[in-house]
Design an enzyme around this catalytic site. Structure first.
Site, PDB file in Angstrom:
ATOM      1  N   LYS A   1       0.854  -1.193   0.000  1.00 19.75           N
ATOM      2  CA  LYS A   1       0.000   0.000   0.000  1.00 19.75           C
ATOM      3  C   LYS A   1       0.878   1.226   0.000  1.00 19.75           C
ATOM      4  CE  LYS A   1      -4.183   1.684   0.611  1.00 19.75           C
ATOM      5  NZ  LYS A   1      -3.914   2.553  -0.547  1.00 19.75           N
TER       6      LYS A   1
ATOM      7  N   LYS B   1       4.910   2.219   8.475  1.00 15.09           N
ATOM      8  CA  LYS B   1       3.700   2.933   8.890  1.00 15.09           C
ATOM      9  C   LYS B   1       2.506   1.977   9.023  1.00 15.09           C
ATOM     10  CE  LYS B   1       3.419   6.798   6.796  1.00 15.09           C
ATOM     11  NZ  LYS B   1       3.189   7.846   5.789  1.00 15.09           N
TER      12      LYS B   1
ATOM     13  N   LYS C   1       5.377   2.579  -2.874  1.00 11.18           N
ATOM     14  CA  LYS C   1       5.224   3.993  -3.249  1.00 11.18           C
ATOM     15  C   LYS C   1       5.476   4.113  -4.738  1.00 11.18           C
ATOM     16  CE  LYS C   1       4.378   7.880  -1.039  1.00 11.18           C
ATOM     17  NZ  LYS C   1       3.597   8.022   0.190  1.00 11.18           N
TER      18      LYS C   1
ATOM     19  N   THR D   1      -5.551  12.223   7.168  1.00  4.54           N
ATOM     20  CA  THR D   1      -4.158  12.376   7.604  1.00  4.54           C
ATOM     21  C   THR D   1      -4.050  13.517   8.612  1.00  4.54           C
ATOM     22  OG1 THR D   1      -3.494  11.549   5.453  1.00  4.54           O
ATOM     23  CG2 THR D   1      -1.764  12.531   6.800  1.00  4.54           C
TER      24      THR D   1
ATOM     25  N   ASN E   1      -3.381  19.305   1.722  1.00  3.79           N
ATOM     26  CA  ASN E   1      -4.326  18.361   2.330  1.00  3.79           C
ATOM     27  C   ASN E   1      -4.032  18.155   3.817  1.00  3.79           C
ATOM     28  OD1 ASN E   1      -4.793  15.459   3.284  1.00  3.79           O
ATOM     29  ND2 ASN E   1      -6.248  15.627   1.608  1.00  3.79           N
TER      30      ASN E   1
ATOM     31  N   SER F   1      -7.616   4.862   4.274  1.00  2.97           N
ATOM     32  CA  SER F   1      -7.509   4.168   2.986  1.00  2.97           C
ATOM     33  C   SER F   1      -7.811   2.682   3.178  1.00  2.97           C
ATOM     34  CB  SER F   1      -6.096   4.307   2.420  1.00  2.97           C
ATOM     35  OG  SER F   1      -6.003   5.450   1.598  1.00  2.97           O
TER      36      SER F   1
HETATM   37  P1  NAD Z   1      -0.217  18.853  -0.803  1.00  2.00           P
HETATM   38  O1  NAD Z   1       0.388  18.820  -2.151  1.00  2.00           O
HETATM   39  O2  NAD Z   1      -1.697  18.843  -0.651  1.00  2.00           O
HETATM   40  O3  NAD Z   1       0.304  20.099   0.076  1.00  2.00           O
HETATM   41  C1  NAD Z   1       1.661  20.391   0.238  1.00  2.00           C
HETATM   42  C2  NAD Z   1       1.768  21.743   0.933  1.00  2.00           C
HETATM   43  O4  NAD Z   1       3.136  22.019   1.183  1.00  2.00           O
HETATM   44  C3  NAD Z   1       1.239  22.894   0.093  1.00  2.00           C
HETATM   45  O5  NAD Z   1       0.521  23.796   0.920  1.00  2.00           O
HETATM   46  C4  NAD Z   1       2.515  23.568  -0.402  1.00  2.00           C
HETATM   47  O6  NAD Z   1       2.370  24.928  -0.707  1.00  2.00           O
HETATM   48  C5  NAD Z   1       3.418  23.362   0.792  1.00  2.00           C
HETATM   49  N1  NAD Z   1       4.830  23.561   0.489  1.00  2.00           N
HETATM   50  C6  NAD Z   1       5.525  23.132  -0.570  1.00  2.00           C
HETATM   51  N2  NAD Z   1       6.793  23.581  -0.521  1.00  2.00           N
HETATM   52  C7  NAD Z   1       6.895  24.295   0.611  1.00  2.00           C
HETATM   53  C8  NAD Z   1       7.944  25.043   1.212  1.00  2.00           C
HETATM   54  N3  NAD Z   1       9.141  25.096   0.664  1.00  2.00           N
HETATM   55  N4  NAD Z   1       7.691  25.693   2.379  1.00  2.00           N
HETATM   56  C9  NAD Z   1       6.471  25.643   2.940  1.00  2.00           C
HETATM   57  N5  NAD Z   1       5.435  24.953   2.414  1.00  2.00           N
HETATM   58  C10 NAD Z   1       5.650  24.297   1.266  1.00  2.00           C
HETATM   59  O7  NAD Z   1       0.439  17.589  -0.096  1.00  2.00           O
HETATM   60  P2  NAD Z   1      -0.125  16.772   1.125  1.00  2.00           P
HETATM   61  O8  NAD Z   1      -0.938  15.649   0.620  1.00  2.00           O
HETATM   62  O9  NAD Z   1      -0.678  17.697   2.153  1.00  2.00           O
HETATM   63  O10 NAD Z   1       1.255  16.145   1.650  1.00  2.00           O
HETATM   64  C11 NAD Z   1       2.159  16.876   2.474  1.00  2.00           C
HETATM   65  C12 NAD Z   1       3.116  15.892   3.111  1.00  2.00           C
HETATM   66  O11 NAD Z   1       2.367  14.923   3.858  1.00  2.00           O
HETATM   67  C13 NAD Z   1       3.984  15.084   2.142  1.00  2.00           C
HETATM   68  O12 NAD Z   1       5.208  14.814   2.769  1.00  2.00           O
HETATM   69  C14 NAD Z   1       3.195  13.782   1.994  1.00  2.00           C
HETATM   70  O13 NAD Z   1       4.023  12.705   1.601  1.00  2.00           O
HETATM   71  C15 NAD Z   1       2.698  13.616   3.412  1.00  2.00           C
HETATM   72  N6  NAD Z   1       1.545  12.738   3.566  1.00  2.00           N
HETATM   73  C16 NAD Z   1       0.388  12.978   2.912  1.00  2.00           C
HETATM   74  C17 NAD Z   1      -0.690  12.134   3.113  1.00  2.00           C
HETATM   75  C18 NAD Z   1      -2.031  12.399   2.488  1.00  2.00           C
HETATM   76  O14 NAD Z   1      -2.985  11.656   2.807  1.00  2.00           O
HETATM   77  N7  NAD Z   1      -2.173  13.410   1.640  1.00  2.00           N
HETATM   78  C19 NAD Z   1      -0.561  11.024   3.946  1.00  2.00           C
HETATM   79  C20 NAD Z   1       0.638  10.815   4.602  1.00  2.00           C
HETATM   80  C21 NAD Z   1       1.683  11.675   4.408  1.00  2.00           C
END
Ligand code: NAD
Length: 425
Positions: free
Chosen positions: A79, A103, A115, A199, A230, A359
């Site tokens: 996953k 995780k 991934k 998340t 997100n 999920s």
């Molecule tokens: P996303 O694309 O929805 O949001 C990313 C955010 O980070 C945006 O607001 C963007 O502007 C910001 N960002 C990017 N570069 C930046 C910088 N230099 N300084 C400050 N902010 C910055 O992504 P997401 O889904 O929210 O994922 C964010 C993190 O969480 C990633 O590491 C992802 O792997 C992890 N994650 C996401 C999920 C999920 O369900 N979406 C689950 C587990 C982990």
């Protein structure tokens, strides 16, 4: 999903996968993991790289690199999300796949880890191009993905929209309707209620559990959240709904601080009308992006990129508690600095496991063809997160180690059983 193009900072470790192995080794030593089990887990079970020739709107063909790594299937089908970003590469995908194995094990889910990603900048493609690229990726990976084999989900740069395209293309190619082959889908095509916020919800549940252990109440503490996509926006919203005062927020476009507290709902509404950017938000004072992580707060939630907490800024962090919404936001070099400052860090493989937990619920609902209410999803999520938190907290005190290493130990205890019970050739 955001359309950011900002590159993640580099850690001192040349490879992100090596940074994962450094933590694995540290945990293995403390818990006395067998060398054979460690060897199996240090080698991902499958790595696929594909070239995707896709017609651009201009009529010209462009070729994109696509990746999928299955790290382990010892505890169940693999996953893990699919990331669209310019810095996607095989090392990063391998590291993220291993984190998914850990995780899922920490969260007690019957899954292995995987991934995937495509090296592209989502901002520089039209919706039509993104759809064709996503469909090409689904066809190229049709023998890797499977409802009982490998189940992708969204990650940075992707959302339910891409999941729906990939599902549709997979179904067309297999001739069957298999909604459970992918999660994080829009609710109308088999997604789960509560998945979008899951998340961020997991971040909130972990933060509250840690505060309780620290003898603090949510209404008496402040938080700073980096990343307003997100994970970050839902985490900020849910924490503020529990009474935590959100004093700092930021994304790639701008960062803001207000010691009186930021109206998170107003910031979310502002970003939604501003191409998902916070730039121009007027509910707080704008500060430099580099100041956000070291600004005054009790809880720090990095929810954007990897390697943002490093040996340069770790000595200046003022928070008492870090809850890692992002994957890999803290470098291995920063860990001992945070530990010496007695900052409690709830690591990514626990703190952001809420997404994969819901999920999993989506997959269960797809398999059963029966759908739960949002309240049922949230209640089951919170219970699973609380159990995972307690298991890691217990291991941290039992092995007298940090929450990060304790989370790895918790995962490795389960993975060790899977590897040993399933055996080798
Ligand atoms: P996303 O694309 O929805 O949001 C990313 C955010 O980070 C945006 O607001 C963007 O502007 C910001 N960002 C990017 N570069 C930046 C910088 N230099 N300084 C400050 N902010 C910055 O992504 P997401 O889904 O929210 O994922 C964010 C993190 O969480 C990633 O590491 C992802 O792997 C992890 N994650 C996401 C999920 C999920 O369900 N979406 C689950 C587990 C982990």
């Amino acid at each position: 999903m955001s359309t950011q193009t900002v590159k993640a900072p580099q850690a001192h470790h040349e490879s992100m996968f090596e940074a994962v192995l450094a933590r694995l080794d540290a945990a293995a030593k403390i818990m006395n993991l067998s060398d054979e089990v460690a060897l199996v887990l240090k080698n991902p079970s499958k790595q696929v790289k594909v070239s995707l020739p896709v017609m651009m709107d201009s009529g010209k063909i462009q070729v994109f690199e696509g990746y999928r790594t299955v790290h382990s299937t010892h505890l169940g089908p693999s996953k893990g999300g699919i990331r669209y970003a310019m810095d996607v590469n095989s090392d990063e995908v391998m590291a993220l796949a291993a984190w998914m194995s850990f995780k899922c094990a920490v969260a007690n889910l019957p899954y292995g880890g995987a991934k995937g990603g495509i090296k592209l900048d989502p901002r520089s493609h039209s919706v039509g191009e993104l759809e064709r690229i996503s469909r090409a990726y689904a066809v190229a990976m049709k023998d890797v993905f499977g409802v009982n084999k490998d189940i992708p989900a969204p990650d940075m740069g992707t959302s339910g929209r891409e999941m729906a395209w990939i599902l549709d293309e997979f179904n067309k190619n297999t001739g069957e309707d298999s909604p459970g082959v992918i999660t994080g889908k829009p609710v109308a095509v088999g997604g789960s209620l509560g998945r979008d916020a899951a998340t961020g919800r997991g971040v909130m549940v972990n933060a509250l559990a840690a505060l309780k252990k620290m003898g603090l109440v949510p209404t008496a503490v402040t938080a700073v959240v980096q990343g307003f996509g997100n994970v970050g926006s839902h985490a900020a919203r849910l924490l503020s709904e529990k009474g935590v005062k959100i004093v700092g927020i930021g994304d790639h476009s701008a960062s803001f601080y207000n010691e009186k507290g930021i109206d998170v709902a107003a910031a979310i509404e502002y970003a939604s009308k501003n191409d998902r950017n916070l730039r121009g938000f007027t509910g707080a004072t704008e500060i430099k992006n580099s100041e956000l992580l070291i600004s005054k707060c009790d809880i720090l939630v990095p929810a954007a990129l990897q390697n943002v907490i490093n040996e340069e800024n770790a000595p200046h962090i003022q928070a008492k508690l870090i809850v890692e919404g992002a994957n890999g936001p803290t470098t291995p070099e920063a860990d001992p600095i945070l530990n010496s400052k007695k900052i409690i860090c709830i690591p990514d493989i626990l703190a952001n496991a809420g997404g994969v937990t819901v999920s999993y619920f989506e997959w269960v609902q797809n398999k059963a063809g029966y759908y739960w209410t949002e309240q049922e999803v949230n209640e089951r999520h919170d219970l699973k997160m609380d159990i995972a938190f307690e298991a890691v907290w217990h291991n941290a005190s039992f092995y007298k180690t940090s929450m990060r290493i304790a989370a790895y130990i918790t995962a490795l205890q389960k993975l060790e059983q899977g590897v040993k019970l399933k055996g080798a050739y």
